[in-house]
Structure formats: C-alpha cells, structure tokens
Design an enzyme around this catalytic site. Structure first.
Site, PDB file in Angstrom:
ATOM      1  N   PHE B 130       0.850  -1.187   0.000  1.00  0.00           N
ATOM      2  CA  PHE B 130       0.000   0.000   0.000  1.00  0.00           C
ATOM      3  C   PHE B 130       0.891   1.244   0.000  1.00  0.00           C
ATOM      4  O   PHE B 130       1.794   1.369   0.835  1.00  0.00           O
ATOM      5  CB  PHE B 130      -0.900  -0.021   1.237  1.00  0.00           C
ATOM      6  CG  PHE B 130      -2.034   0.950   1.160  1.00  0.00           C
ATOM      7  CD1 PHE B 130      -2.934   0.915   0.091  1.00  0.00           C
ATOM      8  CD2 PHE B 130      -2.213   1.909   2.135  1.00  0.00           C
ATOM      9  CE1 PHE B 130      -3.987   1.824   0.013  1.00  0.00           C
ATOM     10  CE2 PHE B 130      -3.263   2.817   2.058  1.00  0.00           C
ATOM     11  CZ  PHE B 130      -4.149   2.777   0.998  1.00  0.00           C
ATOM     12  N   ASP B 199       1.127  -5.136   8.241  1.00  0.00           N
ATOM     13  CA  ASP B 199      -0.026  -4.244   8.127  1.00  0.00           C
ATOM     14  C   ASP B 199      -1.255  -5.119   7.908  1.00  0.00           C
ATOM     15  O   ASP B 199      -1.337  -5.840   6.906  1.00  0.00           O
ATOM     16  CB  ASP B 199       0.173  -3.259   6.969  1.00  0.00           C
ATOM     17  CG  ASP B 199      -0.999  -2.279   6.833  1.00  0.00           C
ATOM     18  OD1 ASP B 199      -2.100  -2.572   7.347  1.00  0.00           O
ATOM     19  OD2 ASP B 199      -0.811  -1.234   6.188  1.00  0.00           O
ATOM     20  N   TYR B 224     -11.615   1.065   9.954  1.00  0.00           N
ATOM     21  CA  TYR B 224     -12.816   1.444   9.193  1.00  0.00           C
ATOM     22  C   TYR B 224     -13.124   0.533   8.016  1.00  0.00           C
ATOM     23  O   TYR B 224     -14.052   0.797   7.271  1.00  0.00           O
ATOM     24  CB  TYR B 224     -12.744   2.906   8.732  1.00  0.00           C
ATOM     25  CG  TYR B 224     -11.508   3.325   7.973  1.00  0.00           C
ATOM     26  CD1 TYR B 224     -11.358   3.041   6.628  1.00  0.00           C
ATOM     27  CD2 TYR B 224     -10.503   4.059   8.598  1.00  0.00           C
ATOM     28  CE1 TYR B 224     -10.235   3.457   5.932  1.00  0.00           C
ATOM     29  CE2 TYR B 224      -9.379   4.470   7.917  1.00  0.00           C
ATOM     30  CZ  TYR B 224      -9.252   4.176   6.583  1.00  0.00           C
ATOM     31  OH  TYR B 224      -8.139   4.583   5.893  1.00  0.00           O
ATOM     32  N   LYS B 225     -12.342  -0.544   7.855  1.00  0.00           N
ATOM     33  CA  LYS B 225     -12.610  -1.472   6.755  1.00  0.00           C
ATOM     34  C   LYS B 225     -13.459  -2.624   7.296  1.00  0.00           C
ATOM     35  O   LYS B 225     -14.646  -2.448   7.572  1.00  0.00           O
ATOM     36  CB  LYS B 225     -11.301  -1.930   6.143  1.00  0.00           C
ATOM     37  CG  LYS B 225     -10.481  -0.771   5.521  1.00  0.00           C
ATOM     38  CD  LYS B 225      -9.177  -1.265   4.919  1.00  0.00           C
ATOM     39  CE  LYS B 225      -8.277  -0.120   4.490  1.00  0.00           C
ATOM     40  NZ  LYS B 225      -8.745   0.563   3.273  1.00  0.00           N
ATOM     41  N   ARG B 386     -12.428  -4.314  -8.028  1.00  0.00           N
ATOM     42  CA  ARG B 386     -12.215  -4.916  -6.708  1.00  0.00           C
ATOM     43  C   ARG B 386     -13.546  -5.108  -5.977  1.00  0.00           C
ATOM     44  O   ARG B 386     -14.346  -4.173  -5.884  1.00  0.00           O
ATOM     45  CB  ARG B 386     -11.293  -4.003  -5.895  1.00  0.00           C
ATOM     46  CG  ARG B 386     -10.817  -4.613  -4.610  1.00  0.00           C
ATOM     47  CD  ARG B 386      -9.799  -3.721  -3.929  1.00  0.00           C
ATOM     48  NE  ARG B 386     -10.422  -2.574  -3.286  1.00  0.00           N
ATOM     49  CZ  ARG B 386      -9.866  -1.871  -2.284  1.00  0.00           C
ATOM     50  NH1 ARG B 386      -8.638  -2.186  -1.859  1.00  0.00           N
ATOM     51  NH2 ARG B 386     -10.485  -0.849  -1.762  1.00  0.00           N
TER      52      ARG B 386
END
Lengths: 427, 427
Positions: B130, B199, B224-225, B386
C-alpha cells in the site's frame, strides 16, 4: 465599589453576545468554567453527528468521501479556523492531535535549522510549558542532536542567542493563564535568527491571535477546548507560507501526498499546508468540530474575536474582583496576571492548603473548574484552582454564582468534609 | 455443475451467520462489496454516537473522561480487537491512523536494529505494498540511514539476508487480494534475524490472524474497513510483549506517559503497549468503532473468525465460479489467487479495457465495488475491479446479484455509455 448580583444580571441583559449562549447546550444547574479543558456541545453537533452516522455513513457509504465532502474536511475546517487566528484560507489544516502536529512542525523547524544555520543546536522552551509539548521536544531534540533548554517563565532573553534554533512556547500558559506577547517575542526571536513555534491550545477561540501579523513561523493547537469541538476533537497546524512548501514533515502519509489518489509508489508532498496531513481522519469527530467552528464564526457579525475578548476580560476582571471582595480573609491568592495584555481567558487561584478539596466541593455544587497539582520538579509549589471563561456561553451572573459558591465553601469549611480530598485521576 | 439463484437463496437460508446481518444497516437496493474500503454502519452506532454527544459530552462534560470511560478507550477497544487477531489483553491499543502507527513501530524497529544489529541497514517491502506504507518507510529510512528495498510480489527470499533489518509487509494485498502466509514468512525472517512488521488493514476482521502464534514482531491496521468502525475510525497497533517495553516510539505524547496525570516535566514511557499512544483521541469516532468491534465479537458464539473465514471463502469461491460461468467470453480475468491459503476476503478482476467504466456502471446499478488504476511505476499494468466480501453482512444471494449485474453490464455494453468513463477522485 462593590458589585451586586443585580449588577451582574444587568450586565448580562446588556451583553450583545448573550444570544450566542443559545447555540450551546449548557447543562441545567451547572456553571461550567472548564471550557479550557473540554468545551460544551454546540446544539447543532447532536444533529450533525447523527447525520454523518445515519445518512452519510450508513446510506452514502464510500460515496460520501466525495459526495459529503469528507475528504476535504481538513482544509475546509482549516479555512474556517484561519479566520479566528489571523491566518488566510489555505494556510491551516485540521488533523491528528496537538502532540502529533507539534512533532511535525518541530521536525520541520529542526530540518530547516540544520540546513540554514547548522551552528544553531538549541531549542528553548519554558519549564512550565505544557508537559506533552516538552515530551515531544525531548524526543525530537535527542534524535536530531539538538539540546532542549528549559528556562523560567518569561525569561526569554535567554532564547535570543546565536546558538538557538527554535523557541517553542505555549501562548497562554495552561496552569497560570498568563499570556505571552506573541508579536513582540516573535519579532525579538526573528531579530536573533530564532524560529518560533506557538502552541495555541488555550488561545484559539479564546483570545485574538494574529499569526500573519506577528509573522510567526509555526503554530499548532487544540480543537476541543475553546473551539468546542467535542472530546478529543482533531487538532490544527499552521505553517507560515514562506516555510510551508519548503520542508517535508516526517509523517509522510498519503493524505499529505500531492496526488493521494494516484497511489504512486513514491512520496511527493502536496504544495503548502496540505503536506502536514498524514493519514485518514476521524470524520465523525471532525464533523462535531466543524459545528464548534461554525458557532465561533456566528460571533463574527457581532464583532468576532475582538468582541469576545472584551467580554472575556470583563468576565475575568469581574471574577477577580468578586473573589477579592467576597472571599477576603480566606487565604486565596491570584496567580493569573492582572494586566489585560498578560491574561488569557482563565483565572487561576491558589491557596496554601485545600486547593484540591475546594475544587471538588465546588464541583459537587455544580461549579465545574479544575485543579492542577504543584509541579515540584519544575520548582512550582502552588496548587492551582483553575477557572476558564468562555465568553460564547458564560455570563456575568454565572460568574457571580461561581464566586458565591466559592465563598460558601470557604465560609462553611465545606471543603474539609470527608470525601472532597480523595484524589482520583483527572484530566 | 452450475449454481442457480435458488441455490444461493438456499445457502443463505442455511447460513448460521445470517442473523449477524441484522446488526448492520445495509441500504435498500445496494449490494455493498466495498467493505474493504469503508465498512457499513452497525445499527448500534447511531444510538451510541448520539449518546456520546448528547449525554456524555453535552451533560457529563469533562467528568466523562472518567465517568464514561473515555480515557481508557484505546486499551478497552484494543482488548476487544486482540481477541480477533491472536493477541492477548493488554497487547493492543486503538489510536491515531494506520500511517502514524506504522511510523511508530517502524521507528522502534529501526532503533532496535541499530542497537542490536548495526550491520543490518536495509528495510525490505513489496513494490505493490500500500503506497502510504511505502511513503512512511521512505521517510524513516532516509532519516535513519537505512535503505528501503522494494521487491516484486512474493519475492521475499531477497529479504532473508544478513544486511536486512526489517521486513515490512501488508498481510493481504489491497490491490490483488493475495494473502501472505504470516506464520511461514515470520518464521523464515526470524531465522534470518529479520524483524517483521505486518499491516493488517485488509486482514483484521476479515481473515483469521494469529499474531502470537506466528511470533510476529509488530502489527498495525485499520478500524474502518472490515471492522466497520466508521469513516476514518482510529487505527490500531500491536507490539510483541518481548519488544513492547524495550523501546520508545518517537511520538512521545502524554497519553503514552507512565503517569499522564502527573504532568511531570520529563517523559517516562508507560509499560507495554500503552507507550504507543501519543495525544488525546477522537472519542466520538472511537465510540463508533467500539460498536463495530462489538458486532464482530457477536460472531464469537457462532464460531468467530474461523466461521467467518469459512463463509468468506464460500462467498469468494461462489463469486469466482459465477463470474467464470456467467460472464465467460467477456475478457474478464481473475487476479486474486484461487488457492484458499493465498486469498484474503476480496476478489479482484481485470479486463484489458473498460475496468473503470464497468465499476461505474455497476455502482449506478447499486452494486458497489471499486476500481484501482494500473500502477505503471511499479510495473503493474492491470486495472482492477475490486470486490470485498464481508461475511458479517454479505450473503450468497448478494453475490449472485452482483454477478448478474456484471453480466448485464457486459452483455449490453452498458459500460460504454457516456458518463461511465468520466473519472473523478475516488478513495
């Protein structure tokens, strides 16, 4: 000349800022003199927070990053806040915590000093500065080969030396309410080649601040005190435009990238203040803070920060004079400076005994101020009774009531009753 | 063997986890396959956020730091989260953003390496990690005299060298959905004397993680995912107990102090993971995240992460097989690995043309996935469609519907209609 309760009521009746109180929830039976620790809730915040949750999050979902303007909140809130501090649109972002923002600007300042003036290896601050500011500075100085030098309150001549890189100060002292002359100190520092960092935690929304007028270098501050942004509301950072594009800050996350949505593998900082962003921000808490900023801006047509300052001084003058009139003989002493130019928006008192218990007794009566312990390591023996006055929602009768309760607590020795001296964690 | 809509409905009817969907608001007419970007709202969050604002903040005011348990939220939420990741109570704190937490742990790891193994001067990560993780690593490596070496996906043998200090990986790749074998890689790294940082942004709440079982060194991740904590919810950090008390992280703010309320002038880090805290946290956003964690924990009596994982694999298997059955001949290719052990909780597709427009056409039909551009600089040419599957609230009929809409968008060339190819900022 003694002031009476009737006088105070008359002052409230004549106060042109009085209608602003209706923008906030002030609990029944509470006289809240702790807005310098956590401001009250703007009425609009309840509905706004509910809207963010139930509409923007629950229904809008990922689309709200654009559709509800979430992604640009740091800049949008920053532009609103800029108006209260003598900054321009595009110069401020709201993000992260005060400590983290201080880390960013002090890092940038040390990088700048190392490059522009490598013989300057000292950072000066005051021994009585807010401890978390000193913790951040201790770490950064150690890591970067700088020395942190702490001076006594106001002994700032020591900072104006050719080996000093940065002068890091809190504008209004959290413990005493004493306020620095930002313009004069910044000018003296600039004359000596010293960069200035100002922590505005007890200034933003409390006293007029003119960052560009003072020609300061860096500033940070807090969203949850006088800005009424809610518990732990995000903080802010301002960097003078002459520096903002020059150095990277070390927390180089994607929100500070020049093109965050390109997901490019290399970090390229955004132009200007946006490079002081790092990661994704807590949107619900940001939305509450925006309500606080909007409530502050509602004062603009009524004279803005100048009018708020005049009222704040009238309130703190009244509090000081009522304490001296009505609580005389009880050993209460004033810690906050009497001079208007040296006073923030709070009044701090001390007493050789019982400060903690007196504050607790007042809280039990609904008069909420707070207590600050002696700071023996810094040579400060005084225990502090601290009373913050937020002119947006505190009035003259409130001030009378606070002193009336203080008088009763002292007259009746109520504070010596069992329980009030039992210490527990406070913030 | 072809799967029918009726089959999917039968699978939902037999799904023991199906009742968990009722804990969340899933908007009418939306098939939400973007929970890996922003999870949906737990129903409890609306009331909880309102309670924090109108009761704890507005009425409790400063007293709520103790009375409402605000001050201990980082640890309390951390203890809840620990149960989902093979960590113990007291090993995790919830705080700040993922980028900032990565900065803290990578700083600690570099300090450790410099002290324990000064010949190790390289940090290895994957080119396709990321980007914000790479930005943070770039800055820290440069500042600390380390070299950041980026390798191709999975070419991790290059990291097992005597000059490598740290291997920094994202467990599930955000772009492809490919998952690393945390245990095997950590063991290989440990054998080579290399520290590991994981991560878990696309892992926590999505796939079983066993941090202590893998004997990892450091982990960070996102609230928040898959944890459904709300927009920009605070992130988390875990440090193996053998390291947690050993090094200071550089963001040495008061919440990480051993005695934060002493306001002592010198920084003294708290024992254990609490030293990874820095400044005051955004309480309203934290409270929403706690609702997300509680909803995750509601799955524990139903089999917890293992049961969620089984359903997630069933959903992603179904999606892959339906796409291959029903969208054959349209040039859609699978990017995510087919092997269960190599797959996170998302499925990524690619197409030589039109990926962006297809995603937009699906969104217009209420099927929300997202698009990830080619990453030319990293040599990744594929544009990604995605689709994230959160087994807490996504079902088998949802999966059927998503493929049905994809089929229609492709069959009718709807994606080539004007408008769908117009790009704007996405997150």
């Amino acid at each position: 000349m003694t002031t009476t309760l009737q006088d105070c009521r008359a002052m409230d009746a004549q106060d042109p800022l009085r209608p602003l109180r209706d923008l906030f929830v002030v609990p029944q039976g509470v006289t809240y003199l702790d807005g310098n620790s956590l401001g009250v809730m703007p009425k609009s915040a309840a509905a706004r927070v509910a809207q963010v949750a139930t509409e923007e999050w629950a229904q809008g979902l990922i689309r709200s990053w654009n559709a509800a303007g979430w992604f640009t909140m740091p800049q949008r809130l920053g532009d609103k806040l800029a108006q209260l501090m003598g900054a321009k649109a595009g110069e401020v972002v709201v993000t992260d915590s005060t400590s983290i923002n201080l880390y960013k600007v002090l890092s940038a300042a040390l990088t700048m000093a190392a490059q522009d003036a490598p013989h300057r290896t000292v950072v000066v601050s005051e021994r009585t500065n807010f401890p978390t500011d000193l913790y951040i500075a201790q770490g950064l100085c150690k890591a970067n080969g700088f020395t942190l030098e702490l001076v006594d309150d106001g002994a700032l001549d020591a900072a104006m030396r050719p080996d000093v890189a940065v002068l890091m100060l809190t504008h209004v002292n959290y413990r005493t309410g004493a306020m620095h002359d930002m313009k004069a100190i910044t000018a003296a520092a600039q004359g000596a080649g010293v960069l200035t960092i100002w922590d505005l935690a007890h200034s933003a929304g409390a006293v007029p601040v003119d960052l560009n007028g003072a020609d300061a270098d860096f500033a940070v501050g807090c969203g949850y005190k006088y800005l009424n942004g809610g518990p732990g509301a995000p903080a802010f950072v301002w960097v003078h435009p002459r520096h903002a594009g020059r150095f990277e800050q070390p927390l180089s996350g994607w929100w500070g990238h020049a093109a965050p949505f390109e997901f490019a593998p290399g970090y390229r900082p955004a132009e200007g203040i946006s490079r002081y962003l790092c990661g994704t921000q807590p949107i619900i808490s940001m939305a509450a803070l925006e309500c606080g900023l909007d409530a502050m801006l509602a004062a603009q047509p009524l004279g803005g920060m100048q009018a708020l300052r005049a009222k704040s001084l009238a309130l703190t003058d009244l509090f000081i004079s009522l304490v001296e009139q009505r609580c005389a003989g009880h050993g209460i002493e004033l810690v906050t400076p009497r001079g208007h130019a040296q006073r923030g928006s709070q009044v701090c008192l001390t007493r050789s005994e019982g400060a903690y218990a007196i504050v607790q007794a007042l809280i039990a009566r609904g008069v909420i101020g707070d207590y600050r312990a002696a700071d023996v390591a810094s040579g400060v023996q005084q225990e502090i009774l601290r009373f913050g006055f937020t002119p947006l929602y505190i009035g003259f009768e409130d001030t009378w009531n606070a002193v009336e309760h203080l008088k009763q607590v002292l007259d009746t020795h109520e504070w010596q009753r069992a329980g009030f001296n039992q210490k527990h964690a406070v913030t």
